[in-house]
Enzyme design. Structure first.
Site, PDB file in Angstrom:
ATOM      1  N   GLY A 113      64.963  75.110 -25.709  1.00 28.84           N
ATOM      2  CA  GLY A 113      64.363  73.971 -26.393  1.00 28.84           C
ATOM      3  C   GLY A 113      63.723  72.948 -25.460  1.00 28.84           C
TER       4      GLY A 113
ATOM      5  CG  MET B 180      62.420  83.966 -28.719  1.00 32.22           C
ATOM      6  SD  MET B 180      60.694  84.097 -28.207  1.00 32.22           S
ATOM      7  CE  MET B 180      60.796  83.543 -26.523  1.00 32.22           C
TER       8      MET B 180
ATOM      9  CG  HIS C 172      52.033  83.431 -26.417  1.00 30.25           C
ATOM     10  ND1 HIS C 172      53.130  84.209 -26.753  1.00 30.25           N
ATOM     11  CD2 HIS C 172      51.309  84.154 -25.536  1.00 30.25           C
ATOM     12  CE1 HIS C 172      53.054  85.356 -26.100  1.00 30.25           C
ATOM     13  NE2 HIS C 172      51.970  85.349 -25.355  1.00 30.25           N
TER      14      HIS C 172
HETATM   15  C1  GAR Z   1      58.448  79.061 -23.821  1.00 27.42           C
HETATM   16  O1  GAR Z   1      57.911  79.498 -22.601  1.00 27.42           O
HETATM   17  C2  GAR Z   1      57.584  79.560 -24.974  1.00 27.42           C
HETATM   18  O2  GAR Z   1      56.221  79.570 -24.675  1.00 27.42           O
HETATM   19  C3  GAR Z   1      58.117  80.951 -25.130  1.00 27.42           C
HETATM   20  O3  GAR Z   1      59.512  80.818 -25.001  1.00 27.42           O
HETATM   21  C4  GAR Z   1      59.796  79.736 -24.111  1.00 27.42           C
HETATM   22  C5  GAR Z   1      60.764  78.806 -24.801  1.00 27.42           C
HETATM   23  O4  GAR Z   1      61.161  77.800 -23.925  1.00 27.42           O
HETATM   24  N1  GAR Z   1      57.749  81.518 -26.391  1.00 27.42           N
HETATM   25  C6  GAR Z   1      57.407  82.797 -26.548  1.00 27.42           C
HETATM   26  O5  GAR Z   1      57.423  83.604 -25.642  1.00 27.42           O
HETATM   27  C7  GAR Z   1      56.990  83.166 -27.962  1.00 27.42           C
HETATM   28  N2  GAR Z   1      56.490  84.500 -28.004  1.00 27.42           N
HETATM   29  P1  GAR Z   1      61.927  76.508 -24.473  1.00 27.42           P
HETATM   30  O6  GAR Z   1      63.015  77.013 -25.437  1.00 27.42           O
HETATM   31  O7  GAR Z   1      62.518  75.896 -23.240  1.00 27.42           O
HETATM   32  O8  GAR Z   1      60.924  75.621 -25.166  1.00 27.42           O
END
Ligand code: GAR
Length: 218
Positions: A15, A93, A112
């Protein structure tokens, strides 16, 4: 209390993007506040971040539903119940179905960790490294019914270095994610976004200067 519009933020993990959005809201950099944090995982750290800021949280565990559509229908209920004006997927996800996408048309943003349309799906930074690109970045886009195919609002680029690992590249990209997600939310609420086919046009946005970067710059 303020009458600011609210957003529902959906997380599955750390998050850190949620945190960037909360911080931008608390600093008054975006004209809205986070009204609810929703996670499909009870142990997502994003839920703790929300609670720390006094934001209501809700767990909707996908494992409790027989189909993706039933899971999404419950998400729709929870989001509607929160009265959110915008839905932000921030490291959420799960692939979403038309059940939720049609419930909030052009009102769901996703971030993304790649320059879409390259490297959609999971492991954007790993895919970019494996391919051997010399620039990658991140994208905030509206959700449509494909996987990471929706209209693009903001992108940022970062260099890829020869000694990068998936983790170092992902961390470099994440810094930019934290900048562009609040930016995209600000643009959404500015009323200046217009859809032209699959393109998002931003009314009155000054053009950034032309630039040319090379990597390597030998
Ligand atoms: C982020 O890098 C986001 O772009 C990626 O997951 C991470 C979450 O980080 N999302 C994906 O890969 C979606 N396909 P966070 O929980 O620290 O915000």
């Amino acid at each position: 209390m303020s009458e600011r519009p609210t957003i529902a933020v959906l997380v599955s993990g750390s998050g850190s993007n949620l945190q960037a959005i909360i911080d931008a809201s608390e600093r008054g950099e975006i004209p809205c506040r986070v009204g609810i944090v929703i996670s499909n995982k009870a142990d997502a750290y994003g839920l703790a971040r929300g609670k720390k800021h006094g934001i209501p949280t809700e767990v909707v565990d996908h494992k409790g539903f027989a189909t993706r559509e039933e899971f999404d229908a419950r998400l729709v209920e929870v989001i509607r119940g929160s009265g959110a004006d915008l839905v932000c997927l921030a490291g959420f996800m799960r692939i979403l179905t038309p059940v939720i996408i049609r419930a909030f048309p052009n009102r769901i943003l996703n971030i993304h960790p790649a320059l879409l349309p390259s490297f959609p799906g999971t492991h954007g930074p790993g895919q970019a490294l494996a391919y051997g690109v010399r620039f990658s970045g991140c994208t905030v886009h509206f959700l449509d019914e494909g996987v990471d195919t929706g209209p693009i609002v903001v992108q940022a680029i970062v260099p890829v270095y020869d000694d990068d690992t998936e983790d170092t590249l992902a961390a470099r990209i994440l810094v930019q994610e934290h900048r562009i997600y609040p930016m995209a939310i600000r643009l959404f609420f500015s009323g200046r976004l217009a859809f032209e086919g699959r393109k998002v046009k931003i009314r009155g946005e000054p053009k950034i200067p032309e630039f040319s970067h090379r990597n390597p710059d030998a």
